[in-house]
Structures are given as C-alpha cells and as structure tokens.
Design a protein around this motif. Structure first.
Motif, short mmCIF file in Angstrom:
data_model
loop_
_atom_site.label_atom_id
_atom_site.label_comp_id
_atom_site.label_asym_id
_atom_site.label_seq_id
_atom_site.Cartn_x
_atom_site.Cartn_y
_atom_site.Cartn_z
N MET A 1 0.83 -1.21 0.00
CA MET A 1 0.00 0.00 0.00
C MET A 1 0.87 1.25 0.00
N ILE B 1 2.35 1.85 -3.39
CA ILE B 1 1.36 2.37 -4.32
C ILE B 1 1.17 3.88 -4.09
N ALA C 1 -6.58 4.44 -4.07
CA ALA C 1 -5.65 3.91 -3.07
C ALA C 1 -6.05 4.34 -1.67
N LEU D 1 -8.96 -0.28 -6.85
CA LEU D 1 -7.54 0.05 -6.89
C LEU D 1 -6.83 -0.75 -7.98
N THR E 1 -4.65 0.80 -11.30
CA THR E 1 -3.22 0.55 -11.54
C THR E 1 -3.01 -0.30 -12.79
N ALA F 1 -0.59 -3.66 -6.19
CA ALA F 1 -2.05 -3.73 -6.06
C ALA F 1 -2.53 -5.18 -6.10
#
Length: 418
Positions: A137, A140, A155, A190, A194, A212
């Motif tokens: 996380m 990201i 996110a 999410l 991505t 992700a």
C-alpha cells in the motif's frame, strides 16, 4: 534415471542439459536455512543466466523488499550499489530466508553480470509472495502521488478500509466474516486503476500494479485464513503463480524464469498427500499452465546436519541440529544408496522403487522442532513424479544470516512456515 556424483561445478552438466530448454526452472530447498541448498542453487542459477539466457529470478519473498534488490542488481534509478544493503533492509520475519550471505553473494554476482549488459538485457530479481499488504500500500501511494495523482483516491479508499485493523491483518480476516467489514470492492477499484497504466507506462507502473495485486491477494488470503483448511495456502500459491506469469509476460516473448522456493511449493502437489487435502502449489500450476515439458522442477534433500530456524513463530532464529532422517523415509534410503552429494535426473523406463513408491520426504520450515521427527516434518511423496530432478546432500550446514531487524510475520497455514 541418471545419478551423477556432485563435486566439481561441471558435475551439474547433466542437470543443466535436462533443464536448459525449459521456460521455467523451479529450484527448491528442503529447509529455509541450509547453506548447501542455497549455495548449489546459486551455482545452478548462475549457469542458467550465463549459459542459457534466463531473464529473471523470482523468489518466495515479498514484492516490495525484492523490488529494492531488483533495482540494485539491475542498476535501476534509486537502487543502491551494494545489493547486500538492500537485503539488510528486509524487516518481515523470517528475515534470514533472503537476508543472508549466500543470497548477497549471488546478488553481487548478478549486479556485476548486469552492469556489462544493455539495460533491456539485464536479469531481474523479484518477489512472488502475498504477505506485504501494508508495504505494498505504501509503495502504491509513493508511485501514484508522484506519477498518477488522479488515481490516489482509489488507493486512499483501500487504505481507509484496512486502516482500522492497523498491522493486525489477522483481525481483518476475522472481521471479514461479516460482509460489511470486507474491503473487496475498494481493492478491485484500486486494481483497475493501476492495471490501466501498467501496460503502457514502464517499470514503475508495472510495480504499482503488482503491489495492487499483492493487496488483492492479501485481502483474499486473510479472509481464507480464518476459515481454516487449504484455502489460504491455495490463495497464496495461485498468487505466486499468477505473479510468475505476469513477469513472463512483462519480460516479453521468449522470456524465461528461475524460481526459488521451498520444496513444498516447487514439487508438484499431485505427487504428495497435499492433493488429497485439496491443496495446489506453484510447481503443479506451472506444469498445468505451461506444459510439463516446459517446466523443470528440482528438489533438495539431506540426511542430517544443521539449519537456521526458530523454535516458535516470530522468535529469534538459531542454529539447530537436524537429526538423522527417520528409518523408512526417502532421506534414510538415499543415505544408504547415494554418495555424499549427488544429482539425480529422473526419466526412462527403469525407475527404482524409491523413485516411484510413496515415501516420507522431510520438509523443514522456518519453525522447527527436531523432537517432532518421529511423527512430523515429512510429506508422503512419489519422488519421480514430484520433481524432474533432485539434488542430494547427505549432510548440510546452517546458512549465514545478515544482521536484520525482524518484525513478526503473518501466520502461515500448512506446513508450518514454508
């Protein structure tokens, strides 16, 4: 079947000849803490890279930690010049699996190899595993904040959903039994954001997409973990196999990968009692997806020695004595039949009974209690079906961990700590 005494590096030639045309070569280990397995695996992998043109090494480790190693060994922006420094940054227990002198030596060699080649021809180092929810996380956030601010909202939604559980993701798994507590939709959103950029926007976007995918895999893993049974194991190994396939696609047509993982992941589950429990693994899945003739599975085993392991989950590692394998086991039989070190390449019509019959095959995880040898630590196995080749080390010694600060890792399912 071919048996080759193993001494000089050239003694690996018959094995190399067997696996050189595979798209994927998976090289196992019977423990996560034996010098001999790591050293021989390193020697074989060097030759696969240098002589056979393999594209990357993918290991049973976390994507964010291994991405720092990847940047180091490929000379990518932000990578440190000394790969050992990147390995010393591993914090998730059990750190010694990858933060050890044996892996550091290989990574230094790989960096030197890569620095003599064009950027597009450099060999990568990647993590396959599913555990790094919070680290992924953060990675990201770091990427989207700099490169794709419009996607930050997705996110942030995913982060807010997991945030009440802090680092105690096991509590999320328990809470997810109530539908209102699940984070599935936030994670799916999410992933979609991505994934949109990964195909067209270079390695940074691909790494964000993979992080992700880790978040999505971890969300499924912890939901399954609280239910018990084989579900969480299967989520993990399917995630690792999917990651391997994404890497093969990412490296392009003709890409070939080397996988480093425990025997329990590498050796085809259908040749063990794991299949009866409904479990799959990356060796089985790779054979099914790519064809058995394009996947080479190599196992390891020993009769006795020493190993780095821990007596309890999350406790400090120590060098432990591995007693002689119990009578009737595969290892006991090989101790009687084989030289001190040997390479076994399976195939042909005249296989001995210990290759085709079901025998107990020792598997030691990161948690180990030698007193369990009389009844535990073994997986019933048909050796010649589980692997394409096997490397025998009659006696092994413990590997050499690097200094590292270990945070407690997530609990695993079966077997303990593999």
């Amino acid at each position: 079947m071919l048996v080759q005494r193993l001494g000089a590096p050239s003694d690996l030639d018959p094995l190399l000849e067997r696996v050189r045309d595979a798209r994927v070569v998976m090289i196992g280990e019977a423990t996560h803490g034996s010098y001999d397995y790591y050293r021989i695996r390193e020697q074989l992998t060097r030759r696969l890279v240098a002589e056979c043109g393999f594209s990357f090494v993918a290991v049973e480790g976390d994507w964010p930690d291994c991405d720092r190693v990847h940047r180091s060994v490929t000379g990518a922006p932000g990578g440190v010049a000394e790969p050992q420094t990147a390995l010393e940054g591993f914090e998730r227990w059990p750190t010694w699996m990858w933060a050890n002198a044996e892996v550091a030596r290989f990574c230094r060699w790989l960096r030197a190899w890569n620095m003599e080649r064009a950027e597009a021809a450099r060999v990568g180092f990647h993590g396959l595993d599913v555990y790094s929810l919070w680290e992924s996380m953060q990675a990201i956030f770091d990427y989207l904040g700099e490169e794709e601010p419009a996607s930050l909202e997705a996110a942030q939604d995913a982060y807010r959903c997991f945030e009440p559980y802090g680092k105690r993701v096991e509590e999320y798994g328990a809470a997810s039994r109530f539908v209102s507590a699940r984070c599935e939709q936030e994670v799916i959103r999410l992933l979609a954001r991505t994934r949109e950029h990964a195909a067209t926007d270079g390695p940074g976007a691909f790494s964000a997409w993979q992080n992700a995918e880790v978040v999505a895999g971890a969300e499924r893993y912890y939901r399954e973990m609280v239910a018990g049974g084989p579900g969480s194991w299967n989520v993990r190994d399917i995630h690792m196999t999917d990651t391997l396939d994404r890497l093969l696609d990412r490296y392009g047509p003709g890409a070939r990968g080397v996988v480093w993982a425990h025997n329990t992941h590498v050796g085809d589950a259908r040749a063990t009692d794991m299949a009866a429990d409904g479990m799959v693994n990356i060796g089985q899945l790779a054979r099914e997806r790519h064809g058995a003739d394009r996947v080479a599975l190599i196992g390891f085993g020993s009769w006795r020695g020493t190993v780095i392991a821990a007596p309890r989950w999350g406790s400090p590692s120590e060098a432990m004595v591995v007693p002689p394998a119990r009578p009737g086991s595969l290892e006991h039989r090989l101790h009687e039949l084989m030289p001190e070190r040997a390479v076994l390449v399976f195939g042909g019509p005249d296989q001995p009974g210990w290759v085709t019959d079901t025998l107990d095959h020792r598997a030691i995880g990161v948690v180990y209690d030698p007193s369990f040898e009389s009844w535990g630590n073994y997986v019933p196995t048909r050796l010649g079906e589980r692997y394409d080749a096997f490397i025998w080390c009659d006696e092994t010694t413990a590997l050499h961990p690097l200094p590292a600060l270990a945070a407690p890792g997530e609990m695993e399912t079966y077997p303990a700590g593999v």
